[in-house]
Design an enzyme around this catalytic site. Structure first.
Site, short mmCIF file in Angstrom:
data_model
loop_
_atom_site.label_atom_id
_atom_site.label_comp_id
_atom_site.label_asym_id
_atom_site.label_seq_id
_atom_site.Cartn_x
_atom_site.Cartn_y
_atom_site.Cartn_z
N GLY A 8 -14.83 -16.80 25.30
CA GLY A 8 -13.99 -16.77 26.49
C GLY A 8 -12.91 -17.83 26.54
N GLY A 10 -10.94 -18.15 23.86
CA GLY A 10 -10.00 -17.67 22.85
C GLY A 10 -8.84 -16.90 23.43
N GLY A 13 -10.17 -13.51 25.07
CA GLY A 13 -11.23 -13.89 26.01
C GLY A 13 -10.74 -14.67 27.20
N ASP A 55 -22.67 -22.13 20.08
CA ASP A 55 -22.59 -21.12 19.02
C ASP A 55 -23.40 -19.89 19.43
OD1 ASP A 55 -22.72 -19.65 16.61
OD2 ASP A 55 -22.61 -21.48 15.42
N SER A 119 -12.59 -2.76 17.40
CA SER A 119 -11.29 -2.82 16.73
C SER A 119 -10.96 -1.49 16.10
CB SER A 119 -11.27 -3.91 15.67
OG SER A 119 -10.04 -3.90 14.96
N TYR A 179 -13.51 -7.75 7.31
CA TYR A 179 -13.45 -7.82 8.77
C TYR A 179 -13.76 -6.47 9.39
CZ TYR A 179 -11.36 -8.02 13.43
OH TYR A 179 -11.13 -7.94 14.79
#
Length: 351
Positions: A8, A10, A13, A55, A119, A179
């Site tokens: 959150g 980022g 986020g 983390d 994504s 990814y």
């Protein structure tokens, strides 16, 4: 509603946290502050949000963050194509192990509502049609073709160039890099969690998100950030291939709005299921057009088309977001021209 937002602090986020507060929710931010995404001090959370540094792969940390929470918005992840395959263990650890630890803690805590940051990369190449053979699915582009400057995928049956179209959520998954593989694994983990616990989950398959607070000068950011970082240094954006790659660029505030709507709609979803939603603007543009728009609005050097390429990149991937619009009554508010003009002068993370 009290909502845990992993990642959150980022780029996406932090915008979701602001959108949740604006709609009267109480976000709890859990962020590990990965150096690949955070070059400096993260943005201060709104007054009505809590902030925890930890983390998502640590069970006790996650269980503590989940106290009193009703739903989870899982944004924490390593993003982008990265540097090379040596990044694979970190991607798998942060994205897939982190998601597994989070879901196990949610099951233990009895929390049954999840919005996952998915994504469009799970599709690989987008939808294509051959003039002679109709809809086809091209395999990975051959390095010999890329080196020769032939960037368009070819028909697997006759070798003809293909016409790109919009890809829907029911298209088969075909991840083309590490990814992408981890993002698909996150969806499978979330689906297994939903079936096992009776949970409700959605995966928002983000297309090319851009806007304020993108991280600067990192190979883990998206192409919009790389171009904007070059302009901030007074350099021309370097456009790979011939710049004709089609993408759906969607503004981060529109994505944040989708996240809040999806959370609020979870009570109405059927249990024991995960539903994917393409999350795009519906207004595709080429990478070259995006670079040109950014450079013009910034007043910097014009883009340079280099002809370079990266194995694992796809040529065209654009979304059909009709399901999202129909089921969540969402539509984007920030158009391409206005969004790029704002982004051209807005701040980047680490600037």
């Amino acid at each position: 509603m009290r909502v845990l937002v992993t990642g959150g602090a980022g780029f996406i986020g932090s915008h979701i946290v602001e959108a949740l507060v604006a709609r009267g929710h109480h976000p709890v931010v859990l962020d590990g502050l990965l150096p690949t995404a955070h070059h400096g001090r993260p943005p201060s959370p709104p007054a009505d949000a809590e902030w925890l540094h930890g983390d998502v792969r640590d069970r006790e940390t996650v269980l503590g963050a989940l106290r009193g929470v009703r739903a989870v918005c899982h944004q924490a992840a390593m993003v982008g194509l990265g540097k090379d395959f040596a990044d694979a263990p970190d991607y798998v650890s942060h994205n897939d192990l982190g998601t597994a630890v989070l879901l196990a803690a949610m099951a233990e805590a009895g929390i049954d509502r999840l919005v996952l940051a998915g994504s469009m990369v799970v599709y690989g190449e987008g939808r294509y049609a051959c003039p002679a053979h109709g809809p086809v699915r091209p395999g990975p582009r051959a390095e010999a073709d890329l080196a020769a400057g032939h960037f368009e995928p070819r028909c697997p049956r006759c070798g003809a160039d293909l016409a790109p179209g919009l890809v829907g959520e029911d298209a088969p998954a075909d991840p083309r890099n590490v990814y992408a593989t981890t993002k698909l694994a996150q969806e499978h983990l979330a689906a297994a969690w939903a079936r096992t616990t009776g949970g409700r989950a959605v995966s928002l398959r983000y297309h090319n998100v851009y806007g304020p607070r993108m991280p600067r000068d990192t190979p883990y950011a998206g192409v919009a950030s790389l171009f904007r970082s070059a302009l901030a240094r007074g350099e021309a954006p370097r456009v790979f291939e011939d710049g004709g790659q089609r993408r759906d660029f969607v503004h981060v505030r529109d994505v944040a709005a989708v996240g809040t709507l999806a959370l609020e709609a979870l009570d109405d979803r059927a249990p024991a299921a995960l539903t994917p939603y393409n999350t795009g603007s519906g207004d595709p543009h080429t990478v070259g057009e995006m670079a040109t728009a950014l450079a013009a609005a910034h007043g910097g050097p014009a883009p340079v088309v280099t002809g370079e390429y990266r194995l694992g990149d796809v040529r065209h991937i654009t979304a059909d977001s009709a399901r999202l619009r129909a089921e969540l009554s969402w539509k984007p508010e920030v158009g391409f021209a206005a969004g790029m003009a704002e982004f051209a002068t807005s701040g980047l993370r680490g600037a």
